[in-house]
Design a protein around this motif. Sequence first.
Motif, PDB file in Angstrom:
ATOM      1  N   TYR A 343       0.827  -1.202   0.000  1.00  0.00           N
ATOM      2  CA  TYR A 343       0.000   0.000   0.000  1.00  0.00           C
ATOM      3  C   TYR A 343       0.863   1.256   0.000  1.00  0.00           C
ATOM      4  O   TYR A 343       0.553   2.253  -0.662  1.00  0.00           O
ATOM      5  N   GLY A 344       1.952   1.236   0.762  1.00  0.00           N
ATOM      6  CA  GLY A 344       2.849   2.387   0.798  1.00  0.00           C
ATOM      7  C   GLY A 344       3.460   2.663  -0.559  1.00  0.00           C
ATOM      8  O   GLY A 344       3.557   3.824  -0.994  1.00  0.00           O
ATOM      9  N   GLU A 345       3.896   1.592  -1.254  1.00  0.00           N
ATOM     10  CA  GLU A 345       4.439   1.768  -2.595  1.00  0.00           C
ATOM     11  C   GLU A 345       3.394   2.386  -3.524  1.00  0.00           C
ATOM     12  O   GLU A 345       3.701   3.300  -4.303  1.00  0.00           O
ATOM     13  N   ALA A 346       2.164   1.878  -3.402  1.00  0.00           N
ATOM     14  CA  ALA A 346       1.092   2.398  -4.264  1.00  0.00           C
ATOM     15  C   ALA A 346       0.824   3.869  -3.968  1.00  0.00           C
ATOM     16  O   ALA A 346       0.640   4.675  -4.892  1.00  0.00           O
ATOM     17  N   LEU A 347       0.805   4.233  -2.686  1.00  0.00           N
ATOM     18  CA  LEU A 347       0.542   5.626  -2.338  1.00  0.00           C
ATOM     19  C   LEU A 347       1.658   6.539  -2.818  1.00  0.00           C
ATOM     20  O   LEU A 347       1.401   7.634  -3.339  1.00  0.00           O
ATOM     21  N   LEU A 348       2.906   6.118  -2.635  1.00  0.00           N
ATOM     22  CA  LEU A 348       4.014   6.965  -3.080  1.00  0.00           C
ATOM     23  C   LEU A 348       3.972   7.180  -4.592  1.00  0.00           C
ATOM     24  O   LEU A 348       4.161   8.297  -5.082  1.00  0.00           O
ATOM     25  N   VAL A 349       3.734   6.086  -5.326  1.00  0.00           N
ATOM     26  CA  VAL A 349       3.642   6.215  -6.777  1.00  0.00           C
ATOM     27  C   VAL A 349       2.428   7.061  -7.161  1.00  0.00           C
ATOM     28  O   VAL A 349       2.508   7.938  -8.034  1.00  0.00           O
ATOM     29  N   ALA A 350       1.300   6.813  -6.495  1.00  0.00           N
ATOM     30  CA  ALA A 350       0.067   7.512  -6.849  1.00  0.00           C
ATOM     31  C   ALA A 350       0.159   9.003  -6.566  1.00  0.00           C
ATOM     32  O   ALA A 350      -0.300   9.827  -7.368  1.00  0.00           O
ATOM     33  N   ILE A 351       0.743   9.365  -5.433  1.00  0.00           N
ATOM     34  CA  ILE A 351       0.833  10.784  -5.085  1.00  0.00           C
ATOM     35  C   ILE A 351       1.688  11.531  -6.108  1.00  0.00           C
ATOM     36  O   ILE A 351       1.322  12.599  -6.607  1.00  0.00           O
ATOM     37  N   ALA A 352       2.843  10.954  -6.450  1.00  0.00           N
ATOM     38  CA  ALA A 352       3.717  11.619  -7.422  1.00  0.00           C
ATOM     39  C   ALA A 352       3.081  11.657  -8.806  1.00  0.00           C
ATOM     40  O   ALA A 352       3.070  12.694  -9.489  1.00  0.00           O
ATOM     41  N   ALA A 353       2.527  10.510  -9.236  1.00  0.00           N
ATOM     42  CA  ALA A 353       1.953  10.454 -10.579  1.00  0.00           C
ATOM     43  C   ALA A 353       0.693  11.315 -10.687  1.00  0.00           C
ATOM     44  O   ALA A 353       0.508  12.043 -11.674  1.00  0.00           O
ATOM     45  N   SER A 354      -0.170  11.263  -9.685  1.00  0.00           N
ATOM     46  CA  SER A 354      -1.407  12.043  -9.731  1.00  0.00           C
ATOM     47  C   SER A 354      -1.115  13.532  -9.679  1.00  0.00           C
ATOM     48  O   SER A 354      -1.800  14.332 -10.339  1.00  0.00           O
ATOM     49  N   ALA A 355      -0.115  13.923  -8.887  1.00  0.00           N
ATOM     50  CA  ALA A 355       0.249  15.339  -8.838  1.00  0.00           C
ATOM     51  C   ALA A 355       0.740  15.814 -10.203  1.00  0.00           C
ATOM     52  O   ALA A 355       0.370  16.893 -10.683  1.00  0.00           O
ATOM     53  N   LEU A 356       1.580  15.004 -10.852  1.00  0.00           N
ATOM     54  CA  LEU A 356       2.071  15.368 -12.179  1.00  0.00           C
ATOM     55  C   LEU A 356       0.916  15.457 -13.177  1.00  0.00           C
ATOM     56  O   LEU A 356       0.834  16.422 -13.958  1.00  0.00           O
ATOM     57  N   GLY A 357       0.024  14.461 -13.156  1.00  0.00           N
ATOM     58  CA  GLY A 357      -1.105  14.492 -14.086  1.00  0.00           C
ATOM     59  C   GLY A 357      -2.060  15.635 -13.815  1.00  0.00           C
ATOM     60  O   GLY A 357      -2.551  16.270 -14.751  1.00  0.00           O
ATOM     61  N   ALA A 358      -2.334  15.920 -12.537  1.00  0.00           N
ATOM     62  CA  ALA A 358      -3.250  17.003 -12.203  1.00  0.00           C
ATOM     63  C   ALA A 358      -2.706  18.360 -12.625  1.00  0.00           C
ATOM     64  O   ALA A 358      -3.470  19.268 -12.972  1.00  0.00           O
ATOM     65  N   LEU A 359      -1.375  18.513 -12.613  1.00  0.00           N
ATOM     66  CA  LEU A 359      -0.771  19.790 -13.012  1.00  0.00           C
ATOM     67  C   LEU A 359      -0.707  19.947 -14.527  1.00  0.00           C
ATOM     68  O   LEU A 359      -0.876  21.053 -15.048  1.00  0.00           O
ATOM     69  N   THR A 360      -0.433  18.861 -15.228  1.00  0.00           N
ATOM     70  CA  THR A 360      -0.261  18.952 -16.681  1.00  0.00           C
ATOM     71  C   THR A 360      -1.556  18.728 -17.461  1.00  0.00           C
ATOM     72  O   THR A 360      -1.667  19.151 -18.609  1.00  0.00           O
ATOM     73  N   GLY A 361      -2.532  18.057 -16.852  1.00  0.00           N
ATOM     74  CA  GLY A 361      -3.772  17.736 -17.557  1.00  0.00           C
ATOM     75  C   GLY A 361      -4.510  18.938 -18.124  1.00  0.00           C
ATOM     76  O   GLY A 361      -4.955  18.908 -19.287  1.00  0.00           O
TER      77      GLY A 361
END
Length: 864
Positions: A343-361
């Motif tokens: 779960y920690g791995e998923a959260l770390l990946v998700a937070i970084a990836a979602s932040a990047l997508g939310a900014l560039t989308g």
Amino acid sequence: MLRIAWSTLRVRWSSFAGTFVALAFGAALMAALGQVLASSITSPDRGPQRYAAAPVVVAPDERLTLRTPFGERGAPLAEPRGLDPELARRIPGAVVDRIFAAQLAGGPPAVGRPWSAARTAPQRLTSGRAPAADDEIVVTAGARVGRRVQVVTAAGSRSYRVVGIATAGPQPTVFFTDGRAARLSPRIDALAVWRPATEVRTALAQASATHASADHASTDHASTDHASTDQASADQPTSDQAAPGQVIASGAAPRQGGTPVVSTEVKVLTGQERALLDPSRESDEQARNNANTIAGIAAGFAGFIAVFVVSSTFAFAVGQRQREFALLRTVGATTGQVRRMVYGEALLVAIAASALGALTGPLATRPILDLLSSLGMAPAWLLPSTSSVPSYVAFGTGVLVAVLGVVVAAWRAGRVRPAEALRQAAVEPRAMTPGRWIAGGGLLATAVISMAVNAVSDPSGATNNKTFMPIVMLLIAAAGLLAPVVVRPVANLLAAPLGRLRGAGALVVPAGAVASTRRTAATAAPVLMTVALAATLLGGAAMTDATKAAMRIDPVRADYVVLPSGPAGLDRQLSERLRAIPGADVTTVTPTSLYTLEGAGTQLIQRPAEAVNPATLTTALSVPVTAGSLKELRDDTIAVSPTWEVSLGQRVRLWRADGSQVSLTVVALLGADSTADAYVTPTHALSARPSLAYVKLRPGASASASKALEQAVTGHNARSMTKSAWAGTVTDRAASASRLGLLAVLGIMLSYTVIAQVNTLLMAAPDRAGEHGALRLLGATKGQVLRYVVAEALLVVAVGVLLAALATALGLLGLYAALLQLAGPVAIEVPWQPVIGVIALCSVLAVLATVLPASRVRAVAIPT
């Protein structure tokens, strides 16, 4: 465990790269679609066009308002009622505007207006002069000064001389003299005023008081003269009647002869409100709704695909790390700690990836709006929203999707036993766990039951994308979960042709796929989703369009169909010329609206109806009737479909398209497959024009009848077509209209699924490095290894395509069962060209994503 998760991400970043890209792209897509949705809602309306230069506009209140025991109920009227001519006399300087269909013969759709109304836009002369005689006009396009042209109006076609050219306005316009425009269209549609709004309102209040006094006097007189009251007036409820609803604020006076219904209720429009009268108002709202619908559907699919991709990639990553988890269990990690690490791995990946997508989308908002605008699915003047809410929602959704997608993977990781760390070779666990069987079977059963319920209880609802698309999602998810079951037989079946080749390829290629069914299923899943989405949605749209076209075409008995070349309809002169053709029975169909109070008076419903000539209706159309007879259809009767939920002989109180009330007796109940919701006589069509005419030649009619038909439509902006030719246009028009939005959604979604496919294949590449290196040690050349890799990649694509075919077949069969209830047998049609294009794209990407990593493998890469 969070520190271990961070360390794992740093060491095994390549295993999570695919998940990171998928989450980032999904968040970006949801942020962009959210911005599109926000843009369609928050963008200001286009500024006034028709009355941009007039500070104040007086227009009729085109709403029907009824008072019921549950409060007021209102709906927009389908038929304009016009203003009282007395108002124009009470407002000094008011410009009377009349707007009616007037089209140059062979020209584009246009409207007619009095020349004095040209200043409201404003529209000025660029050449020539203003019209001064009844046979003179000014046009905005389509003719030169000095030419005589035919102009088609509701009355018919007449010759006019072009004396001027005006600047373009909100729509092509033919300007007449004020007197000629008043004779062509007596109805006053608006008053343009260059005076303060307060003065205008004062004048209107005085006119209203005078009108009320006159109404009171006329009512007293009418009470002593019942003989002059017509049928429509007799049907009006009195104040002491317990009617379900009573008209208020309608301002409708009884229709006498050919005079228009006059509205005494008006609205004074200023500022942006003047845009309510623009000709593009309805199309702009429709385009907004289209953009909302497309963005909503695409966002729903984006969420579904995100969960599908993330869950499969995390499950794939966990499968690759069986020995790693076993080592952690060996050194004392508990089941809960292993799961928290995942779960920690998923959260770390998700937070970084979602932040990047939310900014560039949001950067993709403008391109998506331009795409929708080019397809006619969104207004070109929409402004991209600057709201940050879609980005926050996309970020939160991305994190939530990651957590939901990793639930099963974390549970599997926690079940790894410490003894598995002693294995020298990676042995894949059972392809199908009980949980996977239950989840896949449950989704499949839910989809099948839903299709069965739709086919039996609501077949027409099955044609709605909001009903069909969730079923498609369920089928694709079920196929993805159950994929390992069919990998072995499908791989052996597809690899059978390789057995005729020389060498070990026929043995190695299927063996590699079968030895790791979960890996094969995981890499085939994006192909399954990509192809199934394209085939099912496009095939379903094609079948639905064909059914709707068949429902309209099959009942037609006529030999010819006469259609207008624009939206204005057929003129009266043309209708008379058609009826004068020897040996021909002509039936005109005029669309109109009827309003009913339903639900014990709680809902005001606008129902479509068709005004037809009862004497020739059954000659032109095969109309299903379950009770009663269409021979009884008269001005005081009506034929209705089962959706009305009324009985034969029942007296129904209705309001017509202009708000006037009428009571009609039900004399026929139509079948469920009727093309019309209701039939009335042309008396109730009011000023609407026929949308088409059916022409049926009588037995023994002369061969010159078809030639006479062609001559009749000449110069009237209409065309005559045989039934077969018309049927082709109906089918093509339905297909093109429904598939534009679907193609836009698919274009957005397929970009996501293609990225998912590449990511999954790249994640699988490190696992295959040992196998490829072993082949090199056994003497295989680099070319042989690459050919093996290409064959295996194509086999995986074939597995995905076959699974997609199964899901597509089941989905289309369920839709077929529903459509069968509506129009009988229809062809199960799949647009093969775009589907084959999608398959080819998947194949090319699969080969590139596997060949590039394999080309770098050397013989020393031996499995450990």
